[in-house]
Structures are given as C-alpha cells and as structure tokens.
Motif scaffolding. Structure first.
Motif, mmCIF file in Angstrom:
data_model
loop_
_atom_site.group_PDB
_atom_site.id
_atom_site.type_symbol
_atom_site.label_atom_id
_atom_site.label_comp_id
_atom_site.label_asym_id
_atom_site.label_seq_id
_atom_site.Cartn_x
_atom_site.Cartn_y
_atom_site.Cartn_z
ATOM 1 N N UNK A 1 5.123 1.203 10.169
ATOM 2 C CA UNK A 1 6.412 1.766 10.592
ATOM 3 C C UNK A 1 6.798 1.227 11.979
ATOM 4 N N UNK A 2 5.844 1.196 12.901
ATOM 5 C CA UNK A 2 6.118 0.663 14.231
ATOM 6 C C UNK A 2 6.464 -0.826 14.155
ATOM 7 N N UNK A 3 5.727 -1.570 13.352
ATOM 8 C CA UNK A 3 5.999 -3.007 13.213
ATOM 9 C C UNK A 3 7.394 -3.250 12.642
ATOM 10 N N UNK A 4 7.779 -2.465 11.658
ATOM 11 C CA UNK A 4 9.119 -2.609 11.076
ATOM 12 C C UNK A 4 10.187 -2.330 12.131
ATOM 13 N N UNK A 5 9.990 -1.301 12.931
ATOM 14 C CA UNK A 5 10.956 -0.955 13.979
ATOM 15 C C UNK A 5 10.988 -2.022 15.069
ATOM 16 N N UNK A 6 9.833 -2.542 15.444
ATOM 17 C CA UNK A 6 9.783 -3.586 16.476
ATOM 18 C C UNK A 6 10.457 -4.873 15.992
ATOM 19 N N UNK A 7 10.223 -5.225 14.747
ATOM 20 C CA UNK A 7 10.887 -6.411 14.178
ATOM 21 C C UNK A 7 12.402 -6.212 14.187
ATOM 22 N N UNK A 8 12.859 -5.032 13.782
ATOM 23 C CA UNK A 8 14.283 -4.711 13.781
ATOM 24 C C UNK A 8 14.845 -4.804 15.210
ATOM 25 N N UNK A 9 14.121 -4.243 16.164
ATOM 26 C CA UNK A 9 14.569 -4.263 17.559
ATOM 27 C C UNK A 9 14.736 -5.696 18.058
ATOM 28 N N UNK B 1 16.866 -5.975 6.801
ATOM 29 C CA UNK B 1 17.268 -4.579 6.585
ATOM 30 C C UNK B 1 16.391 -3.941 5.510
ATOM 31 N N UNK B 2 16.122 -4.670 4.446
ATOM 32 C CA UNK B 2 15.287 -4.143 3.359
ATOM 33 C C UNK B 2 13.872 -3.836 3.858
ATOM 34 N N UNK B 3 13.341 -4.694 4.711
ATOM 35 C CA UNK B 3 11.998 -4.460 5.265
ATOM 36 C C UNK B 3 11.989 -3.191 6.106
ATOM 37 N N UNK B 4 13.041 -2.966 6.880
ATOM 38 C CA UNK B 4 13.143 -1.761 7.692
ATOM 39 C C UNK B 4 13.291 -0.524 6.809
ATOM 40 N N UNK B 5 14.108 -0.644 5.775
ATOM 41 C CA UNK B 5 14.395 0.487 4.877
ATOM 42 C C UNK B 5 13.171 0.926 4.072
ATOM 43 N N UNK B 6 12.131 0.117 4.043
ATOM 44 C CA UNK B 6 10.885 0.521 3.386
ATOM 45 C C UNK B 6 10.179 1.618 4.189
ATOM 46 N N UNK C 1 18.169 6.086 5.959
ATOM 47 C CA UNK C 1 19.435 5.648 6.561
ATOM 48 C C UNK C 1 19.711 6.331 7.903
ATOM 49 N N UNK C 2 19.482 7.623 7.970
ATOM 50 C CA UNK C 2 19.715 8.374 9.208
ATOM 51 C C UNK C 2 18.822 7.833 10.332
ATOM 52 N N UNK C 3 17.560 7.594 10.031
ATOM 53 C CA UNK C 3 16.632 7.062 11.029
ATOM 54 C C UNK C 3 17.043 5.662 11.484
ATOM 55 N N UNK C 4 17.527 4.853 10.553
ATOM 56 C CA UNK C 4 17.974 3.503 10.893
ATOM 57 C C UNK C 4 19.167 3.558 11.851
ATOM 58 N N UNK C 5 20.041 4.522 11.630
ATOM 59 C CA UNK C 5 21.184 4.694 12.526
ATOM 60 C C UNK C 5 20.700 5.031 13.939
ATOM 61 N N UNK C 6 19.752 5.957 14.045
ATOM 62 C CA UNK C 6 19.233 6.328 15.360
ATOM 63 C C UNK C 6 18.456 5.180 16.006
#
Length: 159
Positions: free
Chosen positions: A92-100, A116-121, A125-130
């Motif tokens: 989860x942290x890696x997905x968020x860091x990659x997105x960042x 986006x698909x990797x993050x959504x795993x 949606x609400x968390x992605x917005x935040x």
C-alpha cells in the motif's frame, strides 16, 4: 560558506503576513486530510518524498519533524529516498509512493491508466482523492518554500 537557509529570499513570516488567506486555505485542506481517516504516517511519507524530489529543504524538515513527533518508524524515514530498494514499505505504501512520484513529475512520468490501476488495487476512490489532494498540496508548498528559501525548521534551532 553561505547556505540557502541563511539567504532566505522571503521569510515565512513575511509570506504569511502578505497572504494570510493562503495559509488559512491550506490549513483547511490539512484539517480535511486529518479528518479523512487516511493514515497520517502514509500522508507524511508522501509529503517527505515529494519534498525530496522537489528539493524543498523547508518542507522535508517540517514533515520529518511531524513524522518523528507521532512515531513514524525511523528506518522508513531513513530509507524513504530509496523506497523501491528498501524492502520495508508495505504494498500500500509503495503504491502511494509511486503515485506521488508520478503526480509530482507529470512531465516526465505521465499518469497512465496502468499507474491508476496499480494504485486502485490498494486504495478506494475516496482514498485516491485524498492522496492526490495531499500530493497536490505539498507540491504547492514546495513551489513556494523552495524558491523563497524558507529556512528549514530545525528542532532546537533559533533559525
């Protein structure tokens, strides 16, 4: 040798006095983020990583101070710049860091459907917005603090 911290172009106090509405608006976003239920340690990791990428000493130090205050693991702070190789960050942290990183470096790392698909795993949606809002917010702060060379808030320092 003179350092950037000794050569602030505009200091934080002057900036805040000149446009207090901006600080108020950013504080409202921060409040919403804290009330969102998102993991504070994850948000701080993102803010530190984005600030590292953008070379913003003020924001790196500010968010390191915050992360330490609420007990974020020292190893994660120490290895954040090399998070892909560190082996200590959750999926989860890696997905968020990659997105960042992608959101921060739009020109060189486009945010494609696969990203986006990797993050959504790992995030709804609400968390992605935040997450994306937090990344946008710290990018804005970096673009103010770095060019004005705000002095980093070093704990125990009179700077």
């Amino acid at each position: 040798m003179t350092t950037a911290a000794n050569n602030a172009r505009i200091d934080w106090e002057t900036f805040q006095q000149t446009i207090p509405e901006m600080a108020t608006a950013m504080a409202a976003i921060t409040r919403a983020m804290r009330q969102s239920g998102m993991e504070r340690d994850l948000i701080e990791l993102l803010k530190i990583r984005v600030s590292q990428i953008n070379g913003c000493a003020y924001c790196v130090q500010y968010h390191l101070n915050d992360a330490r205050k609420f007990g974020l693991a020292a190893a994660k702070l120490d290895l954040l710049a090399a998070w892909r190789e560190a082996g200590i960050f959750s999926a989860r942290e890696c997905a968020a860091l990659e997105w960042a990183e992608r959101v921060t470096m739009l020109a060189t790392h486009p945010v494609g459907d696969h990203a986006y698909a990797a993050l959504a795993m790992h995030f709804n949606e609400r968390e992605i917005i935040f997450l994306t809002t937090a990344i946008g917010q710290i990018n804005f702060w970096n673009r103010v603090a770095a060019p004005f060379r705000f002095a980093p808030p070093i704990p125990g320092s009179s700077v």
